[in-house]
Design a protein around this motif. Structure first.
Motif, PDB file in Angstrom:
ATOM      1  N   TYR A  85       0.831  -1.208   0.000  1.00 14.68           N
ATOM      2  CA  TYR A  85       0.000   0.000   0.000  1.00 14.68           C
ATOM      3  C   TYR A  85       0.865   1.257   0.000  1.00 14.68           C
ATOM      4  O   TYR A  85       1.875   1.354   0.698  1.00 14.68           O
ATOM      5  N   ASP A  86       0.455   2.221  -0.788  1.00 14.55           N
ATOM      6  CA  ASP A  86       1.084   3.539  -0.845  1.00 14.55           C
ATOM      7  C   ASP A  86      -0.048   4.555  -0.912  1.00 14.55           C
ATOM      8  O   ASP A  86      -0.973   4.406  -1.719  1.00 14.55           O
ATOM      9  N   SER A  87       0.015   5.574  -0.085  1.00 10.33           N
ATOM     10  CA  SER A  87      -1.081   6.542  -0.002  1.00 10.33           C
ATOM     11  C   SER A  87      -1.329   7.278  -1.315  1.00 10.33           C
ATOM     12  O   SER A  87      -2.395   7.839  -1.526  1.00 10.33           O
ATOM     13  N   THR A  88      -0.344   7.276  -2.205  1.00 15.77           N
ATOM     14  CA  THR A  88      -0.529   7.941  -3.489  1.00 15.77           C
ATOM     15  C   THR A  88      -0.769   6.946  -4.620  1.00 15.77           C
ATOM     16  O   THR A  88      -0.897   7.347  -5.772  1.00 15.77           O
ATOM     17  N   GLY A  89      -0.827   5.667  -4.290  1.00 20.67           N
ATOM     18  CA  GLY A  89      -0.975   4.628  -5.302  1.00 20.67           C
ATOM     19  C   GLY A  89      -2.414   4.361  -5.690  1.00 20.67           C
ATOM     20  O   GLY A  89      -3.353   5.024  -5.226  1.00 20.67           O
ATOM     21  N   PRO A  90      -2.610   3.355  -6.527  1.00 23.64           N
ATOM     22  CA  PRO A  90      -3.951   3.043  -7.040  1.00 23.64           C
ATOM     23  C   PRO A  90      -4.913   2.492  -5.984  1.00 23.64           C
ATOM     24  O   PRO A  90      -6.122   2.501  -6.187  1.00 23.64           O
ATOM     25  N   LEU A  91      -4.392   2.030  -4.862  1.00 27.40           N
ATOM     26  CA  LEU A  91      -5.265   1.513  -3.806  1.00 27.40           C
ATOM     27  C   LEU A  91      -5.809   2.611  -2.890  1.00 27.40           C
ATOM     28  O   LEU A  91      -6.637   2.340  -2.032  1.00 27.40           O
ATOM     29  N   SER A  92      -5.368   3.825  -3.094  1.00 24.76           N
ATOM     30  CA  SER A  92      -5.798   4.929  -2.238  1.00 24.76           C
ATOM     31  C   SER A  92      -7.318   5.137  -2.228  1.00 24.76           C
ATOM     32  O   SER A  92      -7.903   5.287  -1.151  1.00 24.76           O
ATOM     33  N   PRO A  93      -7.995   5.142  -3.382  1.00 21.08           N
ATOM     34  CA  PRO A  93      -9.461   5.301  -3.347  1.00 21.08           C
ATOM     35  C   PRO A  93     -10.155   4.130  -2.642  1.00 21.08           C
ATOM     36  O   PRO A  93     -11.136   4.322  -1.921  1.00 21.08           O
ATOM     37  N   ILE A  94      -9.633   2.923  -2.830  1.00 24.19           N
ATOM     38  CA  ILE A  94     -10.217   1.757  -2.162  1.00 24.19           C
ATOM     39  C   ILE A  94     -10.003   1.864  -0.655  1.00 24.19           C
ATOM     40  O   ILE A  94     -10.887   1.542   0.140  1.00 24.19           O
ATOM     41  N   ASN A  95      -8.831   2.343  -0.252  1.00 24.34           N
ATOM     42  CA  ASN A  95      -8.539   2.545   1.172  1.00 24.34           C
ATOM     43  C   ASN A  95      -9.521   3.535   1.788  1.00 24.34           C
ATOM     44  O   ASN A  95     -10.023   3.315   2.889  1.00 24.34           O
ATOM     45  N   ARG A  96      -9.803   4.631   1.087  1.00 29.63           N
ATOM     46  CA  ARG A  96     -10.771   5.611   1.597  1.00 29.63           C
ATOM     47  C   ARG A  96     -12.159   4.988   1.708  1.00 29.63           C
ATOM     48  O   ARG A  96     -12.875   5.206   2.680  1.00 29.63           O
ATOM     49  N   LEU A  97     -12.519   4.199   0.720  1.00 33.89           N
ATOM     50  CA  LEU A  97     -13.817   3.516   0.727  1.00 33.89           C
ATOM     51  C   LEU A  97     -13.917   2.538   1.906  1.00 33.89           C
ATOM     52  O   LEU A  97     -14.980   2.373   2.494  1.00 33.89           O
ATOM     53  N   SER A 109     -12.518   2.845   4.882  1.00 31.47           N
ATOM     54  CA  SER A 109     -12.237   3.527   6.146  1.00 31.47           C
ATOM     55  C   SER A 109     -10.804   3.333   6.627  1.00 31.47           C
ATOM     56  O   SER A 109     -10.556   3.046   7.794  1.00 31.47           O
ATOM     57  N   SER A 110      -9.861   3.444   5.740  1.00 30.74           N
ATOM     58  CA  SER A 110      -8.417   3.367   6.026  1.00 30.74           C
ATOM     59  C   SER A 110      -7.952   1.991   6.493  1.00 30.74           C
ATOM     60  O   SER A 110      -6.891   1.866   7.099  1.00 30.74           O
ATOM     61  N   ARG A 111      -8.706   0.958   6.212  1.00 28.36           N
ATOM     62  CA  ARG A 111      -8.327  -0.386   6.662  1.00 28.36           C
ATOM     63  C   ARG A 111      -7.025  -0.870   6.017  1.00 28.36           C
ATOM     64  O   ARG A 111      -6.217  -1.530   6.658  1.00 28.36           O
ATOM     65  N   ILE A 112      -6.814  -0.553   4.756  1.00 26.10           N
ATOM     66  CA  ILE A 112      -5.591  -0.990   4.083  1.00 26.10           C
ATOM     67  C   ILE A 112      -4.388  -0.259   4.669  1.00 26.10           C
ATOM     68  O   ILE A 112      -3.347  -0.864   4.923  1.00 26.10           O
ATOM     69  N   ALA A 113      -4.523   1.030   4.914  1.00 23.16           N
ATOM     70  CA  ALA A 113      -3.421   1.808   5.500  1.00 23.16           C
ATOM     71  C   ALA A 113      -3.087   1.308   6.899  1.00 23.16           C
ATOM     72  O   ALA A 113      -1.905   1.214   7.262  1.00 23.16           O
ATOM     73  N   LEU A 114      -4.092   0.988   7.696  1.00 30.64           N
ATOM     74  CA  LEU A 114      -3.837   0.468   9.046  1.00 30.64           C
ATOM     75  C   LEU A 114      -3.158  -0.900   8.976  1.00 30.64           C
ATOM     76  O   LEU A 114      -2.245  -1.182   9.771  1.00 30.64           O
ATOM     77  N   SER A 115      -3.560  -1.732   8.037  1.00 29.67           N
ATOM     78  CA  SER A 115      -2.904  -3.032   7.863  1.00 29.67           C
ATOM     79  C   SER A 115      -1.457  -2.842   7.430  1.00 29.67           C
ATOM     80  O   SER A 115      -0.558  -3.545   7.899  1.00 29.67           O
TER      81      SER A 115
END
Length: 164
Positions: free
Chosen positions: A17-29, A31-37
């Protein structure tokens, strides 16, 4: 196989995961679960037999204090993906045993045409992407099927004389 594939996707998404990468919109959707993981992998790493992971939620009296002190994401860290939680907290061994047991149960259920159980385990696997209750039987009682002997009606009739 869906359980293994979904576990793989959740873990790969969290690791890379990278906050500027393609998973960023999914992470927002989500509730930041990917970023926390991702933070969990960065801070704790993966161990063979598990480790203690300090989590901070907003539940209970302490959670209320944490929320009121800093608001928003102050002192909040939860591994909400069951797959990531299983790997980071319980380790590689428990992770592999669990994924193999679920996959084996699904395979056996498919062989005897118990597609209802297969569908239920698929829905549980999808749920495990965003909730942390994988190992809690109160939330996922269908995992009891792992402990049960999955038999077809004809096998059951031969063994105990019951017809389904």
């Amino acid at each position: 196989m869906a359980t293994g594939v979904l576990a793989y996707l959740a873990i790969v998404a969290a690791i890379f995961y990278d906050s500027t990468g393609p998973l960023s919109p999914i992470n927002r959707l989500l509730s930041s679960r990917i970023a926390l993981s991702h933070s969990g992998f960065t801070k704790y790493g993966v161990s063979i037999i598990g480790q203690k992971v300090k989590e901070y939620g907003w539940g209970g009296a302490q959670g209320f204090k944490n929320f009121n002190v800093g608001g928003q994401l102050h002192q909040y860290f939860m591994l909400d993906s069951s797959f990531v939680r299983l790997l980071l907290i319980y380790g590689i061994v428990a992770f592999l045993i669990t994924i193999v047991a679920i996959s084996y149960t699904t395979l056996k259920a498919t062989q005897i045409d118990n597609f209802a159980l297969v569908a239920i385990l698929l829905l549980v696997a999808l749920s495990c992407l965003i909730d942390q209750h994988m190992l809690e039987l109160a939330y996922n009682p269908f995992y009891i099927a792992i402990c049960a002997s999955i038999e077809s009606g004809s096998q059951l009739k031969k063994r105990v004389g019951i017809t389904l």
